[in-house]
Design a protein around this motif. Structure first.
Motif, PDB file in Angstrom:
ATOM      1  N   THR A   1       0.817  -1.207   0.000  1.00 24.81           N
ATOM      2  CA  THR A   1       0.000   0.000   0.000  1.00 24.81           C
ATOM      3  C   THR A   1       0.855   1.263   0.000  1.00 24.81           C
ATOM      4  OG1 THR A   1      -0.064  -0.026   2.398  1.00 24.81           O
ATOM      5  CG2 THR A   1      -1.835  -1.176   1.254  1.00 24.81           C
TER       6      THR A   1
ATOM      7  N   ASP B   1       4.770  -8.918   3.683  1.00 27.85           N
ATOM      8  CA  ASP B   1       5.852  -9.361   4.568  1.00 27.85           C
ATOM      9  C   ASP B   1       7.168  -8.990   3.883  1.00 27.85           C
ATOM     10  OD1 ASP B   1       7.766 -10.729   5.956  1.00 27.85           O
ATOM     11  OD2 ASP B   1       6.623 -12.594   6.124  1.00 27.85           O
TER      12      ASP B   1
ATOM     13  N   TYR C   1      -1.077  -8.731   5.028  1.00 27.67           N
ATOM     14  CA  TYR C   1      -0.225  -7.577   4.761  1.00 27.67           C
ATOM     15  C   TYR C   1       1.087  -8.074   4.169  1.00 27.67           C
ATOM     16  CZ  TYR C   1      -3.580  -5.486   7.958  1.00 27.67           C
ATOM     17  OH  TYR C   1      -4.732  -5.075   8.558  1.00 27.67           O
TER      18      TYR C   1
ATOM     19  N   GLU D   1      -0.890   0.269   5.794  1.00 24.08           N
ATOM     20  CA  GLU D   1      -1.542  -0.917   5.238  1.00 24.08           C
ATOM     21  C   GLU D   1      -2.794  -1.331   6.002  1.00 24.08           C
ATOM     22  OE1 GLU D   1       1.464  -0.668   6.417  1.00 24.08           O
ATOM     23  OE2 GLU D   1       2.071  -2.351   7.683  1.00 24.08           O
ATOM     24  N   ARG D   2      -2.737  -1.220   7.344  1.00 25.58           N
ATOM     25  CA  ARG D   2      -3.914  -1.651   8.094  1.00 25.58           C
ATOM     26  C   ARG D   2      -5.103  -0.734   7.812  1.00 25.58           C
ATOM     27  NH1 ARG D   2      -1.419  -1.501  13.904  1.00 25.58           N
ATOM     28  NH2 ARG D   2      -0.356   0.220  12.867  1.00 25.58           N
TER      29      ARG D   2
END
Lengths: 304, 517
Positions: free
Chosen positions: A116, A147, A145, A120-121
């Protein structure tokens, strides 16, 4: 085992691992020859879940792309901390519909991810994609997400501008890679469509890509070539992209474009913005490299 | 033999329970998937009477979010310093650490009045708008140490171990370790690796507090803790007290074992020092110690003379006077970017208790503690460092966790308009200007709905001498909110080609500032 022997073993063991990085030789089948007139489906409908099903029917359904036991990657655009109405991310229903279809077709795993731009969250949540996928209760489906450890450097053998870049391992390992971008305005690229969506599976300093964006995007797409491109044009962002935000910049189209030809997908989607396909540098560059068709007249277009 | 009620065990359970609550709230001081944090994660600051007193003095008004402090005051007025013995997580950690730290036998340092000195200095100086609580409040010190050092190091070490396994171990090990790592990540580790300035100094301060245990048990609590001092003042009126009020003539066991030195030279109980640990109750060889409600009567005066009180008060007034002539009152610091919702600079610094909560919760690791950029008066206060991280457009978490209101809780609408600073393009570095190279990453990321970075078009020769169309970014000043995403994402190495500069106005009392001709 004495100490000397032990140390030798350890040294050899770790040397072996370090010297041999994972090698991904993904030779794109591009140069085998371009499909003369790629099939491209343009489907319209208000129910986005069934819209995807409908648009895949002319191909014989998702089974034409996803085989039993395949590792499938569904790659939406989740780049921004924006809600679905703001048209900066792929619509959650388009993503969840594709994932359900892939699971039903017998995929051994379906992975959904994006590197993103915003946090991201926040992006995964606000885009609605995380919650839409949580509703599909299937252990084979993973919406995770990024890694950082999974970025691996890849030689871009056919690259004209880029010679090496980091790619996401899960994307490289996919048997079937489904690209699900949203069609929207982008101030530098003109529009961001399918080819640009590859930015979400690469590592490194992505800002540098912007310095010769058209060719760079085409080069990156030679490493991971989508087996299927589904362009989400259910609502498109006309101005202020790629992040947008204002609802008055959004136009509802209720449309998806489905094709196996990544260049044709972008070329056709460009016409939704009343632009010519050659207005987009990446489409032109990819066409010149023989990655697909960019002339809508030479496509087998099916409207539903 | 009659079994005595295990009060000490109850106290220990209470300590561990509150420590668990503290750690739970600490871990949940993070983005949880919704815009609002569902727990009062700043609880330990909001019920801290020292925070309440000093912030209300500095603001000179009642602050409703700090009212939970009344609970602790009432609790202390009834039961004495039960907070110190049964609740305070720092006290609990000191008790635990004390079990492993070998004490020096021959050192006997007792400076119980120091805590009152610090208390008076903090309260008086906060009345004159200088906030020193961040240097001494036990929770500020503990939470900062955990936020800046312990938590990031914990994350770093755990990740290092699992990454080593992931990268180098054979698959069958990875297949076991990765699910374990996932579990660890979901429930124990912080979500992200964070990086902080002043990590070492925050750790050293905390370390010193723990090393003081080498001198004496609860050395910090008995001698330094200004919150303990404040509670001690209330505890002098508490009615729940120990009997007998004096040690027995033959047996001095309770005096020897007392971790708080709560007996004076004559052997009388000094109630305000007792933290009700219940050791003397459970360990009394005669089994005569009781705690019950009695009429409060203090046999010994407080460990703080009137002279010392006046002296500390004068010090407390002197520090703000000295600060009022420091250069920082005159020249705004261009790189000091306060969090979104922060009060005007002077009020902000006087109400910020340096608890570190905003820096903990900041999802981009953008808020960083300041060192001496604004003098020692601003030390540990948060400032946005965009090159480290930017302020997320839709995030209002820092205002939600601020326990004092130094950072206001903003609605999403307010947040979208709140000006942190203003972006300025450095044309000598910016690629389209300086190198005729396409870029505009800054414009792409600009989050305001009407983008504050806009584009003009031009045609220039590129490095091969070929004419190319270039998009040149420019900042529309009144649209820019200074979130710093442009500075963070700018691909120019080193200093970004676009930088956010504070536009905070510091009133110039002498009217000698920007002149009119």
């Amino acid at each position: 085992m004495d100490r000397r022997k032990f140390l030798q073993q350890v040294a050899l063991w770790s040397a072996g691992i370090i010297v041999m990085p994972p090698v991904f030789r993904i030779t794109p089948d591009l140069f085998a020859g371009i499909i003369s007139s790629p099939k491209l489906v343009v489907a319209e409908g208000k129910n986005y879940t069934t819209l995807v099903v409908k648009a895949l029917e002319p191909f014989g359904g998702i089974a034409a792309f996803v085989k039993q036991g395949d590792k499938v990657v569904v790659k939406p655009n989740i780049g921004w901390d924006r809600n679905p109405a703001q048209a900066a991310n792929t619509h959650p229903l388009i993503v969840s519909s594709l994932c359900s279809l892939a699971l039903d077709a017998g995929a051994s795993e379906v992975k959904v991810f994006d590197r993103t731009c915003n946090e991201e969250r926040r992006s995964y949540n606000n885009s609605g994609i995380l919650s839409a996928l949580e509703k599909i209760k299937d252990k084979r489906l993973n919406c995770t997400y990024i890694d950082r450890r999974k970025f691996v450097p890849i030689q871009i053998d056919n690259g004209r501008s880029l010679k090496e870049w980091e790619f996401y391992k899960d994307a490289l390992e996919a048997d079937c890679y489904i690209n699900v971008p949203i069609a929207k305005h982008h101030s530098l690229a003109g529009l961001t469509l399918g080819l640009k969506n590859i930015m979400g599976v690469i590592g490194g300093m992505r800002g540098i890509i912007h310095q010769d964006m058209g060719q760079n995007l085409a080069d990156l797409n030679t490493v991971i070539t989508p087996n299927l491109t589904v362009i989400d044009a259910t609502r498109i962002l006309l101005r202020n992209g790629p992040s947008g935000g204002r609802l008055k910049d959004v136009k509802v189209m209720d449309t998806v474009i489905v094709t196996a030809d990544p260049v044709a997908a972008d070329a056709y989607a460009t016409t939704l913005f009343d632009m010519k396909p050659d207005a987009i540098d990446s489409t032109k560059a990819a066409y010149k490299m023989g990655m697909g068709e960019m002339d809508p007249a030479k496509m087998d277009i099916i409207r539903l | 033999m009659k079994l005595r009620f295990p009060w000490r065990l109850i106290r220990r359970i209470s300590q561990l329970l509150f420590l668990a609550v503290f750690l739970f709230l600490f871990r949940n001081t993070d983005y949880s998937g919704s815009d609002e944090i569902p727990y009062a994660v700043n609880l330990f600051f909001r019920w801290d009477p020292l925070v309440a007193a000093s912030v209300m003095l500095a603001a000179r008004q009642f602050i409703t979010i700090l009212f939970p402090a009344l609970i602790i005051v009432v609790l202390t007025l009834v039961f004495g310093r039960v907070f110190c013995g049964w609740i305070c997580p720092l006290g609990t950690l000191l008790d635990i650490a004390g079990k492993f730290i070998k004490r020096h036998e021959n050192v006997n340092i007792r400076l119980p009045y120091i805590k009152y000195v610090l208390l008076v200095i903090i309260l008086v100086s906060s009345f004159f708008h200088l906030q020193l609580i961040g240097f001494f409040d036990p929770f500020s010190l503990l939470v900062r140490g955990m936020v800046f050092t312990i938590d990031p190091v914990f994350k770093f070490l755990s990740d290092s171990i699992f990454n080593l396994i992931y990268l180098h171990a054979p698959d069958w090990i990875t297949s076991v370790s990765e699910p374990g790592y996932d579990f660890f990540k979901s429930f124990i580790l912080p979500y992200k690796q964070s990086y902080f300035r002043l990590a070492l100094i925050s750790f050293v301060i905390l370390l010193i507090i723990f090393l003081l245990e080498k001198i004496d048990r609860r050395f910090w609590c008995k001698n330094i803790c200004p919150l303990g001092a404040l509670l001690a003042l209330f505890a002098r009126y508490s009615t729940f007290r120990r009997k007998p009020v004096r040690i027995c003539s033959k047996c001095t066991e309770c005096e020897t074992m007392c971790r708080m030195n709560a007996f004076d030279e004559k052997g009388f109980m000094v109630t305000e020092e007792c933290n009700l640990c219940m050791d003397c109750l459970n360990d009394c060889p005669q089994k005569i110690v009781r705690f019950s409600f009695i009429r409060p009567r203090n046999r010994s005066p407080i460990n703080f003379s009137r002279r010392a009180f006046i002296q500390s008060g004068l010090f407390g007034a002197a520090f703000p006077a000295l600060s009022s002539v420091s250069i920082f009152n005159k020249v705004p610091q261009p790189n000091t970017l306060r969090p979104p919702g922060a009060l005007p600079e002077k009020e902000f610094l006087s109400m910020c208790v340096r608890c570190g909560e905003c820096m903990k919760v900041c999802i981009q690791n953008a808020l960083q503690p300041q060192f001496m950029e604004n003098g020692y008066e601003g030390m540990f206060a948060p400032s946005l460092l965009p090159r480290v991280g930017y302020c997320e457009f839709n995030c209002t978490l820092c205002g939600q966790v601020c326990p004092t209101g130094a950072i206001r809780k903003l609605s999403l609408r307010e947040k979208h308009r709140f000006v942190i600073g203003k972006a300025i393009i450095d044309k000598n570095r910016c690629l389209p200007y300086a190198q005729n190279t396409p870029c505009i990453v800054c414009e792409e990321h600009c989050p305001t709905y009407d983008k504050a970075i806009k584009i003009t078009y031009t045609i220039k020769n590129n490095s091969q001498g070929k004419p190319v169309e270039l998009r040149l970014p420019y900042v529309v000043n009144n649209l820019c909110i200074g979130c710093g995403i442009c500075e963070k994402k700018c691909p120019v190495q080193g200093h970004s080609a676009i930088r956010v500069i504070s536009d905070r106005y510091i009133p110039d009392e002498n009217m000698t500032g920007a002149g009119y001709g």
